[in-house]
Design a protein around this motif. Structure first.
Motif, mmCIF file in Angstrom:
data_model
loop_
_atom_site.group_PDB
_atom_site.id
_atom_site.type_symbol
_atom_site.label_atom_id
_atom_site.label_comp_id
_atom_site.label_asym_id
_atom_site.label_seq_id
_atom_site.Cartn_x
_atom_site.Cartn_y
_atom_site.Cartn_z
ATOM 1 N N HIS A 191 0.855 -1.181 0.000
ATOM 2 C CA HIS A 191 0.000 0.000 0.000
ATOM 3 C C HIS A 191 0.892 1.232 0.000
ATOM 4 N N THR A 192 0.392 2.292 -0.571
ATOM 5 C CA THR A 192 1.170 3.515 -0.727
ATOM 6 C C THR A 192 1.227 4.278 0.591
ATOM 7 N N HIS A 193 2.258 5.100 0.731
ATOM 8 C CA HIS A 193 2.347 5.967 1.900
ATOM 9 C C HIS A 193 1.189 6.954 1.907
ATOM 10 N N PHE A 194 0.712 7.298 0.704
ATOM 11 C CA PHE A 194 -0.411 8.241 0.626
ATOM 12 C C PHE A 194 -1.634 7.693 1.354
ATOM 13 N N SER A 195 -1.988 6.411 1.075
ATOM 14 C CA SER A 195 -3.166 5.830 1.720
ATOM 15 C C SER A 195 -2.980 5.746 3.230
ATOM 16 N N GLN A 196 -1.765 5.389 3.678
ATOM 17 C CA GLN A 196 -1.507 5.309 5.106
ATOM 18 C C GLN A 196 -1.613 6.684 5.762
ATOM 19 N N ILE A 197 -1.066 7.710 5.101
ATOM 20 C CA ILE A 197 -1.124 9.067 5.645
ATOM 21 C C ILE A 197 -2.567 9.563 5.718
ATOM 22 N N VAL A 198 -3.356 9.285 4.656
ATOM 23 C CA VAL A 198 -4.768 9.705 4.658
ATOM 24 C C VAL A 198 -5.517 9.048 5.809
ATOM 25 N N ILE A 199 -5.280 7.742 6.033
ATOM 26 C CA ILE A 199 -5.959 7.021 7.109
ATOM 27 C C ILE A 199 -5.573 7.591 8.468
ATOM 28 N N ILE A 200 -4.275 7.851 8.665
ATOM 29 C CA ILE A 200 -3.820 8.411 9.944
ATOM 30 C C ILE A 200 -4.394 9.813 10.150
ATOM 31 N N MET A 201 -4.449 10.607 9.084
ATOM 32 C CA MET A 201 -4.996 11.968 9.198
ATOM 33 C C MET A 201 -6.481 11.936 9.546
ATOM 34 N N LEU A 202 -7.225 10.993 8.938
ATOM 35 C CA LEU A 202 -8.650 10.888 9.254
ATOM 36 C C LEU A 202 -8.851 10.427 10.694
ATOM 37 N N CYS A 203 -8.036 9.473 11.146
ATOM 38 C CA CYS A 203 -8.122 9.031 12.543
ATOM 39 C C CYS A 203 -7.800 10.185 13.481
ATOM 40 N N ALA A 204 -6.776 10.974 13.118
ATOM 41 C CA ALA A 204 -6.421 12.134 13.930
ATOM 42 C C ALA A 204 -7.553 13.150 13.950
ATOM 43 N N LEU A 205 -8.191 13.336 12.788
ATOM 44 C CA LEU A 205 -9.319 14.266 12.700
ATOM 45 C C LEU A 205 -10.439 13.847 13.647
ATOM 46 N N VAL A 206 -10.755 12.543 13.633
ATOM 47 C CA VAL A 206 -11.848 12.027 14.465
ATOM 48 C C VAL A 206 -11.508 12.117 15.947
#
Length: 312
Positions: A191-206
């Motif tokens: 999986h790309t770093h982009f997908s991992q970063i997006v997931i972490i950012m969304l978790c951080a947002l929540v």
């Protein structure tokens, strides 16, 4: 299913309790009792709040919604886990895993935003009591819950789509007892770093945004309480917020530990232990912390039971 290279994964196998093979029947009995007790206490809370008009206030409205979320939250994970504890093969289909992750994330994210709404409710009740009924009318409460659910649905949909659009070829063994984000990402072929970063950012947002809103609310609440002239008044004000604060600390403490990490820091044994606490133990204690120790709620419960006995 035994997965080999270049074979698409059609199911996942849970290995969360594989190291405790000799204790799985005991774990089944303990977790079943805890689950039934949790369902029972949440059913008592919801029915009491619905049936007793004295509890038709914003605080208890949010508490009833919280109990609904936790009942659904445990239903998504615990029954499947109980079945797997007695099964030889602890498997879930690819689609079933995606549905479980989406449902779990939707309820968990909505729970986070609901805790922020409950913090705002306590802020208005203590800092602006004269306008409390206006600022926290039933329509406002319903809109806050709807907004929490909409945010939870959106985040869950994005994360689940990102995770399950990844290729799964190499392994189908999840070192967990349900389809959480980190164990599923770990078995993805790449999986790309982009997908991992997006997931972490969304978790951080929540996690971070609701937590910041709660912190701001409590800074204002504490500054207002310290200006109360009587010690008894300060004690009563703090006691109305204590239950919410305990739940916030437990919920955000566990969630931040699990989700605000990169894949390289993932530890399956630690995550299984923490996940047991917030999927089984926290829903057990939340009703007791919020309601069953609350004098107002216990009085309402006695009235409801008394009316039920009279009618029967």
């Amino acid at each position: 299913m035994e997965c080999v290279n270049e074979t698409l994964v059609t199911e996942f196998v849970f290995l969360g309790f594989s190291s405790l093979a000799g204790l799985q029947q005991l774990l089944f009995a303990v977790f079943l009792l805890v689950y039934l007790f949790t369902l029972g206490t949440n059913a008592i809370i919801i029915s009491t709040i619905v049936l007793d008009r004295a509890l038709h206030t914003p605080m208890y409205f949010f508490l009833a919604v919280l109990s609904c979320f936790e009942t659904c939250y445990t239903f998504v994970i615990v029954p499947k886990m109980l079945v797997d504890l007695l099964a030889q093969k602890k498997a879930i289909s690819f689609l079933g895993c995606a549905i479980q992750m989406f449902s779990f994330l939707f309820l968990g994210c909505s729970h986070s935003f609901l805790l922020a709404a409950m913090g705002y409710d306590r802020y208005v009740a203590i800092c602006d009591p004269l306008r409390y009924t206006v600022l926290m009318g039933h329509g406002v409460c319903v809109r806050l819950v709807a907004a929490a659910c909409a945010c939870g649905f959106t985040v869950a949909q994005i994360i689940t789509s990102l995770v399950f659009h990844l290729p799964f070829h190499s392994s189908n063994q999840l070192h967990h007892f349900f389809c959480d984000i980190s164990p599923v990402l770990k078995v993805a072929s790449y999986h790309t770093h982009f997908s991992q970063i997006v997931i972490i950012m969304l978790c951080a947002l929540v996690l971070v945004i609701p937590l910041l809103l709660i912190l701001v609310s409590y800074i204002r609440i504490i500054s207002a309480i310290l200006q109360f002239p009587s010690t008894l008044g300060r004690y009563k004000a703090f006691s109305t917020c204590a239950s919410h604060l305990i739940i916030v600390i437990v919920h955000y403490g566990c969630a931040c530990f699990i989700y605000l990490r990169l894949k390289s820091y993932y530890s399956s044994s630690q995550d299984v232990l923490i996940s047991v606490s917030y999927t089984i133990l926290t829903p057990l204690f939340n009703p007791m912390i919020y309601s069953l120790r609350n004098k107002e709620f216990k009085s309402a419960l006695q009235r409801v039971v008394g009316r039920t006995i009279c009618l029967s």
